[in-house]
Design a protein around this motif. Structure first.
Motif, short mmCIF file in Angstrom:
data_model
loop_
_atom_site.label_atom_id
_atom_site.label_comp_id
_atom_site.label_asym_id
_atom_site.label_seq_id
_atom_site.Cartn_x
_atom_site.Cartn_y
_atom_site.Cartn_z
N LEU A 29 1.02 -1.15 -0.10
CA LEU A 29 0.02 0.05 0.00
C LEU A 29 0.79 1.21 0.01
CD1 LEU A 29 -2.87 -0.97 2.47
CD2 LEU A 29 -2.61 -1.48 0.07
N LEU A 32 1.89 3.56 3.29
CA LEU A 32 2.30 3.07 4.39
C LEU A 32 3.91 3.25 4.41
CD1 LEU A 32 0.15 -0.20 4.79
CD2 LEU A 32 -0.09 2.17 5.90
N TYR A 34 7.67 0.80 5.39
CA TYR A 34 8.02 -0.56 5.61
C TYR A 34 9.42 -0.46 6.26
CZ TYR A 34 3.89 -0.87 2.68
OH TYR A 34 2.83 -0.96 1.89
N TRP A 40 5.05 -3.12 8.64
CA TRP A 40 4.52 -1.87 8.06
C TRP A 40 3.95 -0.93 9.22
CZ3 TRP A 40 -0.49 -0.59 9.40
CH2 TRP A 40 -1.39 -1.80 9.78
N LYS A 42 1.45 2.68 9.71
CA LYS A 42 0.94 3.76 9.17
C LYS A 42 0.78 4.85 10.25
CE LYS A 42 -3.79 4.58 7.29
NZ LYS A 42 -5.11 4.27 7.08
N THR A 53 3.55 -7.29 6.82
CA THR A 53 3.14 -6.85 5.51
C THR A 53 2.56 -8.34 4.85
OG1 THR A 53 5.18 -7.75 4.43
CG2 THR A 53 5.02 -5.39 4.93
N ASP A 54 1.84 -8.14 3.71
CA ASP A 54 1.32 -9.25 2.75
C ASP A 54 2.27 -10.18 2.33
OD1 ASP A 54 -0.87 -10.43 1.64
OD2 ASP A 54 -0.23 -9.48 -0.33
N TYR A 120 -3.24 -5.48 6.05
CA TYR A 120 -3.22 -4.11 6.36
C TYR A 120 -4.29 -3.52 6.86
CZ TYR A 120 0.32 -4.68 2.86
OH TYR A 120 1.67 -4.99 2.43
N GLU A 121 -5.45 -4.27 7.18
CA GLU A 121 -6.62 -3.74 7.83
C GLU A 121 -6.87 -4.37 9.04
OE1 GLU A 121 -8.22 -1.25 6.43
OE2 GLU A 121 -7.29 -0.84 4.75
N TRP A 124 -4.12 -5.70 11.60
CA TRP A 124 -3.41 -4.78 12.26
C TRP A 124 -2.73 -5.45 13.69
CZ3 TRP A 124 -4.19 -2.17 16.93
CH2 TRP A 124 -5.55 -2.42 17.47
#
Lengths: 156, 408
Positions: A29, A32, A34, A40, A42, A53-54, A120-121, A124
């Motif tokens: 994203l 963000l 890293y 990550w 934010k 991270t993904d 990322y959502e 967290w």
């Protein structure tokens, strides 16, 4: 800085230069920052939200447990504050930013798989009151991080 | 049972990399790459998405495209096909092969019916386990066994040394190491129906632990109804030139339901089934009695002894062992090997030897050794993970019920 987290299996394979299956490029994203240990952060005013991270969750596989710190604990950039357990491997989580933990994602105690399904959502991990906003300059932006992941995978 | 500290290997690599000079580590592993052995299915694994990792000197698939979780569950719901060609198949022949092998293992091999086998343990002079192995009496002058890849060199040296002495005294025994063969394990509820498509032999008449030399998919195979998952299934020793065809035929006949399954799921499956991984749950200093394999010591062997370390083992049978292998379930993060086990008062009583999250039960399971008396089901314990104590309880194994195919 040592890149300190990757699933060991993949890492072992990478050091052996033997082929590893790639699931395609992971999502990154734009807004963000890293760390090279694959967390990550934010920044939202004084509050900084932290997760993995993904790319990291993809390498770890099914997350079955997330060890969370206590609210109020101090964290430091580059230092471990918790752990992610997948079916087989244990992996430390390093804070991308220094400060004090103001909230932890309690949902992860019930549903650790959120780290996989929504890194990322909903997945967290902690929120930190950052002590030094300038620290984000030590981190990578989205483009640099994407490149960093590609380079790591290309070593395989 | 089979293997060699896979997870420790991986975890120690990550730890070392985090601390040490990366280049030095890289060099060390590059240097060993050339030495890694490949099974004849290596390219097939890679083309099917296998993530290849070093294991006991071999490059083996840890997993394929499926996660370890899905792969484990699929093996129990449908079936899994494993390449276990890294393991070492061995035939002992000669009219004295039974007295010879009985000196080295705890099983009553003489009492086995021809065409049947059993799990057994190679012991040392102190009664400790050198390796575990499935030992089959093909006929009175032919024993077939499979030993762990990680133990191959020491096992073969051990057997060879004793064989020399045995032959010097006039014993008739010789060996053949089946390096010309590959080994596939087909496990799960679809194992028998799928394999039945590939052989004329009636598989419903071949029960758990039975052994046959039969034609499968046009090749002469050694078929053992056994495995390392707790499911019904087979281990198929196939001439290496036919191994790829056989693997493809099995996958095709199952219409995609039987999937290639890697070492990661294999480890979850065997842990759920309560089976030992040699090197983790059984070692040189652990006796079969401590490991909970007393059942594998034949009745006649208990009376007569006559195997290495018999004195120690028979004494333990009489007095009871000081430590015992037990199963555990626990809260919190999964226990891993070397996690400390305490009693409910916080006193150390032992150590976890294997542990992880069970994909089928969706909870933490582990096995380890504790002081006798603390090994009984229902005993409350604490398991330490990263310095924190979590509640655990001694739990009967297997954690997941086994489904071996036995005569009803």
């Amino acid at each position: 800085m040592a890149s300190s987290r990757l699933l060991w299996a993949t890492r072992a394979a990478s050091y052996l230069r033997i082929s590893v299956f790639h699931r395609g490029f992971s999502t990154v994203l734009k807004d963000l920052k890293y760390a090279d240990s694959h967390e990550w952060v934010k920044i939202d005013g004084a509050s900084a939200t932290v997760g993995i991270t993904d790319h990291a969750q993809d390498h770890l596989g099914d997350v079955v447990y997330v060890e969370l710190p206590e609210v109020g604990a101090a964290v430091a950039q580059g230092s471990g504050f918790g752990a992610v357990e997948s079916v087989k491997a244990t992996s430390d989580i390093y804070s991308p930013i220094s400060g004090k933990v103001i909230e932890v994602n309690e949902e992860l105690s019930k549903s650790p798989g959120l780290v996989n399904s929504s890194p990322y959502e909903d997945g967290w991990i902690i929120k930190v009151k950052a002590s030094d906003a300038n620290e984000v300059n030590n981190l990578m932006g989205a483009d640099d991080y994407s490149k960093f992941c590609e380079e790591e995978d290309a070593k395989h | 049972m089979r293997g060699g500290g896979l997870w420790q290997l991986g975890q120690s690599i990550s730890r070392r990399l985090a601390q040490a000079d990366k280049k030095a580590v890289a060099r060390r592993y590059f240097a060993s790459e050339a030495d890694l052995k490949k099974t004849v299915l290596y390219d097939f694994h890679v083309s099917n998405g296998g993530k290849m990792v070093p294991f006991a000197g071999w490059g083996m698939p840890i997993q394929y495209k499926d996660s370890i979780m899905d792969s484990t569950v699929n093996c129990r719901e449908n079936g899994g096909l494993f390449d276990v060609s890294h393991m070492c198949g061995l035939s002992l022949k000669g009219k004295d092969c039974i007295p010879f092998i009985e000196k080295l293992v705890i099983a009553d091999v003489a009492a086995l019916a021809p065409g049947t086998g059993t799990l057994s343990v190679f012991t040392n002079e102190k009664g400790g386990a050198i390796d575990d192995s499935v030992i089959t009496k093909v006929k009175d002058d032919h024993i077939y066994l499979v030993v762990n890849a990680g133990c191959r060199d020491k096992d073969l040296a051990h057997i060879e040394e004793h064989m020399k002495a045995f032959k010097a005294k006039g014993g008739d025994v010789s060996w053949h190491i089946h390096d010309e063969r590959s080994l596939l394990a087909l496990q799960g509820p679809l194992a028998a129906p799928v394999l039945q498509h590939l052989t004329k032999e009636d598989l419903s008449k071949i029960y758990f632990s039975d052994f046959r030399i039969i034609d499968i998919n046009g090749a002469t195979c050694f078929l053992t109804r056994t495995g390392y998952t707790g499911e019904d299934g087979f281990e198929i020793s196939v001439p290496s030139e036919y191994a790829l065809d056989l693997a493809k035929a099995i996958l095709e006949k199952s219409e995609g339901k039987v999937r290639l399954t890697g070492l990661g799921a294999r480890d979850s499956l065997r842990l759920e089934a309560g089976l030992c991984l040699y090197g983790n749950d059984m070692e040189q200093h652990i006796t079969p009695v401590e490991a909970g394999l007393t059942w594998a010591i034949g009745k006649r062997r208990r009376a007569e002894g006559g195997f290495l370390g018999a004195e120690t083992i028979l004494k333990q049978l009489e007095e009871g062992p000081k430590i015992r292998r037990a199963g555990f379930t626990s809260s919190g993060p999964p226990a891993r090997s070397h996690s400390e086990i305490q009693n409910d008062k916080g006193v150390n009583i032992g150590e976890v030897t294997s542990g992880g999250f069970s994909p089928c039960l969706k909870k933490n399971i582990a096995m380890g050794y504790v002081k006798s008396g603390s090994h009984k089901s229902g005993t409350k314990v604490k398991i330490l993970v990263r310095g924190k104590a979590y509640d655990g309880v001694v739990t009967k194994m297997p954690f997941v019920p086994t489904k071996y195919y036995k005569p009803s």
